[in-house]
Design a protein around this motif. Structure first.
Motif, PDB file in Angstrom:
ATOM      1  N   LEU A  69       8.636   7.711   3.663  1.00 34.60           N
ATOM      2  CA  LEU A  69       9.017   7.751   5.072  1.00 34.60           C
ATOM      3  C   LEU A  69      10.271   6.921   5.301  1.00 34.60           C
ATOM      4  O   LEU A  69      11.209   7.339   5.981  1.00 34.60           O
ATOM      5  CB  LEU A  69       7.861   7.202   5.908  1.00 34.60           C
ATOM      6  N   LEU A  79      -0.747   4.841   0.664  1.00 33.10           N
ATOM      7  CA  LEU A  79      -0.099   4.537   1.939  1.00 33.10           C
ATOM      8  C   LEU A  79       1.281   3.937   1.702  1.00 33.10           C
ATOM      9  O   LEU A  79       2.269   4.320   2.329  1.00 33.10           O
ATOM     10  CB  LEU A  79      -0.967   3.558   2.735  1.00 33.10           C
ATOM     11  N   TRP A 109       2.693   7.000  12.419  1.00 29.94           N
ATOM     12  CA  TRP A 109       3.826   6.379  11.731  1.00 29.94           C
ATOM     13  C   TRP A 109       5.104   7.163  11.997  1.00 29.94           C
ATOM     14  O   TRP A 109       6.165   6.591  12.192  1.00 29.94           O
ATOM     15  CB  TRP A 109       3.569   6.333  10.218  1.00 29.94           C
ATOM     16  N   VAL A 110       4.980   8.498  11.977  1.00 30.94           N
ATOM     17  CA  VAL A 110       6.169   9.340  12.166  1.00 30.94           C
ATOM     18  C   VAL A 110       6.742   9.139  13.561  1.00 30.94           C
ATOM     19  O   VAL A 110       7.943   8.916  13.745  1.00 30.94           O
ATOM     20  CB  VAL A 110       5.812  10.827  11.938  1.00 30.94           C
ATOM     21  N   ARG A 128      -4.442   2.124  -0.161  1.00 27.17           N
ATOM     22  CA  ARG A 128      -3.300   1.270   0.107  1.00 27.17           C
ATOM     23  C   ARG A 128      -2.101   1.696  -0.715  1.00 27.17           C
ATOM     24  O   ARG A 128      -0.974   1.721  -0.233  1.00 27.17           O
ATOM     25  CB  ARG A 128      -3.664  -0.175  -0.221  1.00 27.17           C
ATOM     26  N   ALA A 160     -13.957  -2.088  -2.702  1.00 27.86           N
ATOM     27  CA  ALA A 160     -12.553  -2.481  -2.721  1.00 27.86           C
ATOM     28  C   ALA A 160     -11.675  -1.391  -3.315  1.00 27.86           C
ATOM     29  O   ALA A 160     -10.530  -1.241  -2.925  1.00 27.86           O
ATOM     30  CB  ALA A 160     -12.391  -3.771  -3.514  1.00 27.86           C
ATOM     31  N   ALA A 170      -6.463  -4.146   4.022  1.00 26.18           N
ATOM     32  CA  ALA A 170      -6.163  -2.724   3.904  1.00 26.18           C
ATOM     33  C   ALA A 170      -6.890  -1.846   4.936  1.00 26.18           C
ATOM     34  O   ALA A 170      -6.248  -0.983   5.517  1.00 26.18           O
ATOM     35  CB  ALA A 170      -6.485  -2.240   2.495  1.00 26.18           C
ATOM     36  N   ALA A 208      -9.017  -6.313   0.344  1.00 21.19           N
ATOM     37  CA  ALA A 208     -10.012  -5.530   1.057  1.00 21.19           C
ATOM     38  C   ALA A 208     -10.053  -5.914   2.528  1.00 21.19           C
ATOM     39  O   ALA A 208     -10.335  -5.094   3.383  1.00 21.19           O
ATOM     40  CB  ALA A 208     -11.379  -5.734   0.431  1.00 21.19           C
ATOM     41  N   ALA A 210      -5.085  -1.406   8.062  1.00 24.72           N
ATOM     42  CA  ALA A 210      -3.850  -0.641   8.021  1.00 24.72           C
ATOM     43  C   ALA A 210      -4.117   0.860   7.978  1.00 24.72           C
ATOM     44  O   ALA A 210      -3.412   1.627   8.619  1.00 24.72           O
ATOM     45  CB  ALA A 210      -3.028  -1.061   6.817  1.00 24.72           C
ATOM     46  N   ILE A 211      -5.146   1.302   7.228  1.00 18.34           N
ATOM     47  CA  ILE A 211      -5.306   2.745   7.048  1.00 18.34           C
ATOM     48  C   ILE A 211      -5.972   3.422   8.239  1.00 18.34           C
ATOM     49  O   ILE A 211      -6.102   4.630   8.258  1.00 18.34           O
ATOM     50  CB  ILE A 211      -6.104   3.101   5.755  1.00 18.34           C
TER      51      ILE A 211
END
Lengths: 276, 296
Positions: free
Chosen positions: B25, B18, A18-19, B15, B8, A7, A4, A10-11
């Protein structure tokens, strides 16, 4: 907890980022891959172990090592003065020190020529003393140091600033003199920054081309470093040029890998204080 | 506890998606990379065949292009050796005045650089080389529309700083110890010429630097770093009063010839032929001779 904690960071990046990032990564990787496809593999080892190739590689490694030492000797005090000192014109000095970073190396070469050249600012006095710098290996080292110094100063100054002055102040309060603080507190604290700065300076020295060509000339074993050898071989022997280019790429990848393996955990540690 | 797990879980789910997206990708990138590499290999396989066919059409089209000349408009890209910078810039202006509606794009570099660029598909219409060796590279690779024409020649001269610090008077003086001589590396045309003159005169020159281009040699002399440099007559002339040229009779043993030709891939062959006619004709020769070039 652990998942937790990581993550959400990252999101927060949207997918399109990203592309585009992937496109950016490809932009760097693809030309390297394209070069690898042109390597004459059956002849690769003979090409890179020929006399001129090894001489150039040896000269490059030797001069880059000396330049790195010079960068440390000159760059550490410079970074300390810029990060810790307070004097008029500090900001101006900082910008000027970083100038070689943005200058085309050829311009650096011309500037060095007019400083250390036979008819240059210092060169004319030096030649009276019997010291000839032009066309010597010393000229190569000077050119490399000139372009590589900002890398070390920038890296070290960043470390000094992010390390802060708390420990230094504490040591000073406890009665340590400035020399002791520098030796026992400041330098150990920024050692990773100094190491990565030195590695970057070495890498930049290894790749130096424009200033060397303009200032030092090109003679096998004396001033013809690996990039100059590649430039010359390209005229008649593209296979050798490509093979030697690959050697430089491999060295560069190794250097980058080394720098990141050394600094990444330290960076995480310093960032870890924020999580705790 | 329950608050923690509910917080969580969505995070965990995101996640996973992703990661899945990333994996997709990564697959896409690998695929792209593979495609490009394969395409690269494919095109290099098809290269000679394609060049061969365009040579065939070029050869078929060239007799007509020489006589025709009705509609000479469009942009012509000329790749020329660096030593032709001044003369070709002048000639391009002259050409554009003579043929309104035409535009000449000039690209100057070392001849071997230009050969590499043309071999890799650079859109050149005309190539003017500083030596026959580089022109033959394109000819053997079937990248020329027609055989090259020689249009000028150039010989070496000794360039010294205006005050001539080492008191150079002849080619033999370059062999004296202590004289800082800069030459071109044997790999480049001016260096090959220098090596030939050395051989003919029996003078062993120990250079302090072997440069990759004649302009670098000239730079070392005009800045006063070197006592002497071997450059072309036209380079010394172009440098004006920055250097003094000392001509030597043995230079005649290593004459460099400049050829010009239409490139096979050219889409403006008539325009190219007209430009080559200007360079090889009286107007072109006048400009070239004035710059110090010799007759081909």
């Amino acid at each position: 907890m652990h998942g937790a904690g990581k993550a959400p960071a990252a999101i927060t990046i949207p997918l399109w980022i990203w592309v585009v990032a992937a496109a950016g990564g490809l932009f760097i990787l693809l030309p390297l891959a394209a070069m690898v496809t042109r390597v004459n593999w059956p002849q690769f080892v003979p090409l890179i172990t020929s006399g001129p190739s090894l001489t150039a590689l040896g000269l490059s490694l030797r001069t880059s090592a000396v330049s790195t030492v010079l960068c440390i000797v000159l760059g550490v005090p410079l970074a300390l003065v810029l990060a810790r000192g307070q004097f008029p014109g500090q900001r101006l000095l900082r910008s000027l020190v970083l100038l070689p970073l943005v200058l085309p190396p050829v311009v650096g070469g011309i500037a060095l020529l007019y400083t250390f050249g036979r008819r240059g600012l210092l060169g004319s006095s030096l030649s009276v003393l019997g010291i000839q710098i032009a066309f010597s290996t010393t000229a190569v080292v000077l050119a490399q140091t000139f372009v590589a110094l900002p890398f070390l100063v920038l890296s070290l100054e960043g470390s000094l600033r992010s390390a802060g002055t708390r420990y230094e102040s504490a040591a000073a309060t406890l009665g340590a003199g400035p020399g002791t603080v520098l030796r026992r507190v400041t330098l150990p604290l920024v050692l990773p920054g100094l190491a990565s700065g030195a590695v970057l300076a070495f890498a930049r020295s290894l790749g130096e081309f424009g200033a060397t060509l303009t200032f030092a000339g090109s003679l096998e074993g004396v001033t013809r470093t690996l990039p100059l050898e590649i430039y010359l071989q390209r005229e008649t022997d593209p296979d050798t040029a490509v093979a030697l280019s690959l050697v430089l790429v491999v060295i560069a990848v190794a250097i980058v890998g080394l720098t990141f393996r050394r600094t990444a955990p330290k960076l995480l540690n310093s960032g870890g204080t924020r999580d705790a | 506890m329950s608050r923690l797990s509910s917080r969580a879980r969505p995070g965990h789910l995101t996640r996973v998606t992703l990661e899945r997206r990333l994996r997709r990708l990564a697959g896409l990138i690998c695929g792209l990379l593979l495609c490009t590499v394969l395409a690269g290999c494919g095109s290099s396989d098809a290269g000679p065949a394609g060049a061969g066919s365009s040579k065939a059409t070029g050869a078929a089209g060239s007799p007509g292009s020489a006589s025709a000349g009705a509609d000479l408009s469009g942009t012509l890209t000329v790749f020329a050796a660096a030593s032709l910078t001044t003369t070709f810039t002048d000639l391009a202006k002259e050409f554009e005045t003579d043929h309104p509606g035409s535009k000449i794009r000039l690209s100057f570099a070392g001849s071997s650089d230009l050969v590499t660029q043309i071999s890799e598909g650079a859109p050149a219409d005309v190539f003017a080389s500083a030596d026959n060796a580089n022109m033959s590279k394109l000819e053997t690779a079937s990248l020329l529309a027609a055989g090259p024409t020689n249009f000028a020649s150039n010989v070496l001269t000794i360039a010294v700083p205006p005050d001539n610090p080492a008191d150079i008077g002849s080619f033999k003086d370059l062999g004296r110890s202590g004289v800082k001589v800069v030459v071109c590396a044997p790999q480049v045309p001016c260096g090959a010429a220098a090596a030939k003159v050395e051989q003919v005169t029996g003078t062993e020159v120990k250079p302090v630097s072997e440069e990759s281009s004649v302009t670098d040699v000239l730079g070392k002399v005009s800045s006063g770093e070197a006592d002497a440099g071997l450059v072309y007559v036209t380079d010394a002339k172009g440098a004006g009063n920055k250097v003094t040229a000392i001509d030597f009779p043995e230079a005649a043993t290593a004459v460099n010839t400049y050829p010009i030709a239409t490139v096979a891939g050219s889409t403006h062959k008539e325009l190219a032929a007209a430009f080559i006619a200007l360079v090889t004709g009286p107007a072109g020769q006048r400009v070239l001779l004035a710059a110090g070039f010799g007759k081909p």
